[in-house]
Enzyme design. Structure first.
Site, PDB file in Angstrom:
ATOM      1  N   LYS A  41      -6.695   3.539   8.604  1.00 49.64           N
ATOM      2  CA  LYS A  41      -5.704   4.468   8.063  1.00 49.64           C
ATOM      3  C   LYS A  41      -6.215   5.905   8.091  1.00 49.64           C
ATOM      4  O   LYS A  41      -5.488   6.834   8.463  1.00 49.64           O
ATOM      5  CB  LYS A  41      -5.343   4.062   6.638  1.00 49.64           C
ATOM      6  CG  LYS A  41      -4.604   2.741   6.527  1.00 49.64           C
ATOM      7  CD  LYS A  41      -4.364   2.359   5.069  1.00 49.64           C
ATOM      8  CE  LYS A  41      -3.590   1.057   4.952  1.00 49.64           C
ATOM      9  NZ  LYS A  41      -3.369   0.644   3.552  1.00 49.64           N
ATOM     10  N   SER A  92       0.806  -1.226   0.000  1.00 48.15           N
ATOM     11  CA  SER A  92       0.000   0.000   0.000  1.00 48.15           C
ATOM     12  C   SER A  92       0.839   1.276   0.000  1.00 48.15           C
ATOM     13  O   SER A  92       0.277   2.377  -0.063  1.00 48.15           O
ATOM     14  CB  SER A  92      -0.937   0.004   1.210  1.00 48.15           C
ATOM     15  OG  SER A  92      -0.209   0.011   2.418  1.00 48.15           O
TER      16      SER A  92
END
Length: 793
Positions: A721, A678
């Protein structure tokens, strides 16, 4: 041809020509016995597996016997005793489970020997064997030889001998299945020889044991005699004296509400205890402990539950702030159970970072519904026997934690919390995670068998809740059994509200402080959350509140009897109470130069932000990465560099920027391992920023996997996140377009404060992340292709 009632035996075999008195307790069997009268006929068949409680056609041996009913007695409300005489063998042609009991169509097999001469020789051999043993045998075997001596039919002779030997059920079933007389004679002759050999060995061992009676056994016998003499001297007869341990256990077993199989096992162990009490005190202690466990377990006891959905909802709201999705799923599960539906198919698992409130909902459910609550901590468990128990052959054997938890609960329908299932280990003693596969399987746990008890216990009424931090550590089969509810972190505002409404009152109570002695203003509490904690949960905040309460308690004790003013905590007082501020919002400072981008990461303890730095220096065109990066992250850096080189002109980068230069990529916090795809977008943006001289916007964080063709692929952990970026004070986040649906899980109070940008191409990410103007210190490539050497740490 009419159907005949069929009685299935779990253990034992009724051979033709023999009689037996059988206890009957299963519902179907009781219904069958109630339909019979003395003189009626019934079929008797043996189960292949004694553990099957409701057998069908496939669970029975195909050879049975037709028996005559001699006597029927009622021994309890749901128990009967049936006396039968077996007449002859039959083949079960068609077994039907329709109706209140089993029925079957039958036919008689041809029992004639296939080889008449062989059968004659085998009959003579068996009779000769019996004649040889007549003078040597004693007791039960001698009586058997005398009873069968006048039997003329060879097949019936074999059956009577087999019935009198006291064989195991498997051996008796093989004799019954031997339709051919010759095969039957051969089998019984061998079994007779084995029984004689075992008897001789047993007699020899018994003789040796009697000769070697040790001093400890002699002392135990003398003590028993001494106790009896003392009772007589005190005028306490056996009838009027204190109840003995054996009599007490016998009474408790008789009064206990036990399933039939459990009762039969308990009575068998009582008989063993009576024989072992004098001769083997150690064995008697093992048996007594086993009986104590049987009597202590809630085989049929249930807690009186009250599934008031409104009350459960009110309790959850009072004990927990937020967790809306968790509460919704739990209430839905309980609503199904209240309406009489099956809740067996649902094993809820609360997964999320530490300190977000995964454990406490189980206790709230138990308190609101009236069920007992038991928490079983599985962290560090690496022995299968911890869950399934130790076999009784082991010294100090005990049941596993599941059975022990049910004993603690005192009911068979508690709320059982399996805490930290992702922390289970695996050692040479087996895998406890594999044992959980049966415990958490609704189709299997109704007959869960602990190794210590060796009896099936019904776990189907238990409400199981599990907690975990990292689901990736669970095996696929175990993960498949769980309905996972993600419990992500809290926002700064939520942490402050939880601190004021729940944590502060709890700490005041634990430190014996009155409510009015301490006040913390809102700005101070916000500063504690923002500057003293950076976590998904609230444990660090609770530690800080605990520290404040300790300071107040010390102040009170030092003041002795003096009257103190209430303690008020404001922002200025935090440094004295808690020390220096631990966390700062430094994203703007760290991204103030080209080549630094802010990424978002997921960890088992919640979301976090990380900085990716890129620097350029003279060299030979190599890429170097540091920061304890994993293979996947290193490959993401290589892919990002390749994409920048192949699209240099499109992004305003000198195409030959690597000539005479090296690129160094670094991710700070080098002591922490990092990996995953990511960070691909973040690495690409950091490289583009470095090579174009355009700074990354200081208010922006990003995540997403990058491909060599410039596509932005979706990643996981979006909610965690984004919450981490919000806690760090960032106001813009860049997410993959294909994660748009995941963004719906972000709390409204957070998404309203953020600008969320969805991108599907790297060019879109660059456009959204980089500022418009060039960094004034950026000089571009020199004549050799290398830019100025400078640090961007």
């Amino acid at each position: 041809m009419s159907r005949v009632p069929l009685l299935a035996l779990r253990t034992g075999v009724l051979l033709p020509g023999t009689s037996a008195s059988l206890p009957v307790g299963r519902d179907r069997s009781v219904a069958l016995v109630d339909s019979l009268r003395p003189g009626d006929r019934a079929l008797i068949a043996v189960q292949k597996d004694s553990a099957v409680l409701d057998p069908g056609a496939d669970d029975l041996h195909t050879i049975g016997v037709l028996a005559r009913v001699d006597e029927i007695r009622r021994t309890g409300r749901a128990r009967r005793r049936l006396t039968l005489t077996a007449l002859y063998r039959v083949v079960l042609d068609d077994v039907s489970t329709a109706g209140p009991f089993l029925t079957a169509l039958t036919s008689r097999p041809d029992e004639g020997p296939a080889d008449a001469d062989r059968a004659e020789v085998l009959e003579a051999l068996l009779r000769e064997k019996l004649t040889e043993l007549r003078d040597q045998a004693s007791g039960k075997l001698r009586r058997l030889i005398e009873q069968v001596g006048d039997e003329r039919a060879p097949g019936r002779l074999a059956e009577r001998v087999a019935a009198g030997l006291g064989l195991e059920s498997e051996d008796e079933a093989e004799v019954l299945a031997a339709v051919d007389v010759g095969d039957r004679l051969e089998m019984v002759t061998g079994l007779l020889s084995e029984a004689v050999a075992r008897g001789q060995v047993r007699a020899r061992i018994d003789s040796e044991v009697r000769r070697e009676l040790n001093e400890g056994q002699r002392e135990a016998i003398l003590r028993k005699q001494l106790e009896a003499i003392q009772r007589e001297l005190k005028g306490e007869s056996a009838a009027g004296g204190d109840e003995s341990d054996f009599d007490k256990l016998s009474r408790l077993v008789a009064e206990a509400d036990l399933p039939d199989e459990v009762r039969a096992t308990a009575e068998k162990q009582l008989a063993r205890l009576q024989g072992a009490a004098q001769g083997s005190p150690a064995e008697a202690g093992v048996i007594r402990n086993y009986l104590d466990w049987i009597l202590a377990l809630p085989w049929n006891e249930r807690a009186d539950e009250s599934l008031d959905i409104a009350a459960v909802e009110a309790k959850l709201n009072a004990d927990h702030f937020g967790l809306d999705e968790v509460k919704k799923r739990i209430l839905g599960h309980l609503a199904v159970m209240k309406r009489g539906g099956s809740g067996k198919g649902t094993i809820l698992c609360l997964s999320g970072p530490p300190g977000v409130g995964k454990t406490s909902p189980g206790r709230s459910i138990a308190e609101a519904s009236g069920r007992p609550f038991v928490r079983i901590a599985l962290g560090g468990v690496r022995d299968e026997a911890e869950l399934r128990g130790h076999r009784r052959t082991c010294v100090g054997a005990l049941p596993g934690r599941i059975i022990a938890g049910l004993k603690q609960a005192g009911a068979k329908n508690p709320v059982l919390l399996l805490d930290e299932i992702d922390k289970l280990g695996t050692g040479w003693m087996g895998s406890p995670e594999a044992a959980l596969l049966e415990i958490l399987a609704p189709e299997q746990n109704s007959t869960f068998t602990d190794h210590y008890l060796e009896l099936p216990f019904d776990l189907s009424e238990v409400v199981f809740l599990c907690t975990a931090n990292d689901l990736s550590k669970l095996t696929g089969p175990l993960r498949d059994r769980l309905e996972v509810i993600e419990v992500d972190g809290y926002t700064l505002e939520e942490e402050a509200q939880i601190g004021r409404a729940h944590l502060l009152p709890r700490q005041l109570d634990r430190h014996a402080l009155d409510d009015g002695l301490l006040t913390i203003d809102d700005d101070a509490l916000d500063a504690m959350v923002e500057g003293g904690t950076r976590e998904a949960g609230v444990r660090q905040l609770e530690r800080q509140l605990r520290k404040v309460c300790r300071a107040l308690a010390l102040r009170i004790e030092r003041a002795s009897d003096a009257i103190l003013e209430p303690m008020h905590v404001d922002v200025d007082a935090l440094t004295d109470l808690l020390g220096r501020r631990r966390f700062f919002r430094d994203a703007a400072l760290r991204t103030s130069v080209p080549g630094v981008a802010t990424g978002m990461a997921w960890t088992p303890v919640g979301g976090d932000i990380l900085f990716i730095e890129a620097s350029r220096m003279p060299g030979s065109g190599k890429l170097q990465t540091t920061g304890q990066l994993g293979d996947v992250m290193r490959e993401s850096a290589s892919a990002a560099l390749t994409y920048v080189r192949s699209n240099a002109e499109r992004f305003g980068v000198e195409p030959r920027f690597l000539d005479g230069s090296d690129i160094h990529g670094h991710v700070p916090a080098g002591g922490v391992p990092k990996d995953g795809p990511s960070a691909g977008v973040t690495m690409f943006v950091a490289l583009t920023s470095l090579l174009t001289g355009r700074r990354v916007r200081p208010d922006t964080a990003m995540t997403g996997e990058a491909t060599l063709r410039g596509r932005v692929l979706p990643v996981g952990g979006i909610k965690s996140k984004v919450l981490a970026a919000h806690r760090a004070g960032l106001t813009r986040v860049i997410l993959p377009e294909r994660n748009r649906a995941d963004a719906a899980e972000i709390p409204a109070r957070v998404s309203d404060q953020l600008e969320i940008i969805f991108v599907s191409d790297m060019a879109d990410a660059v456009e959204a992340a980089l500022s418009e103007g060039l960094d004034p210190t950026h000089e571009g490539p020199n004549a050799e292709g290398a830019g100025p050497v400078r640090s961007v740490a």
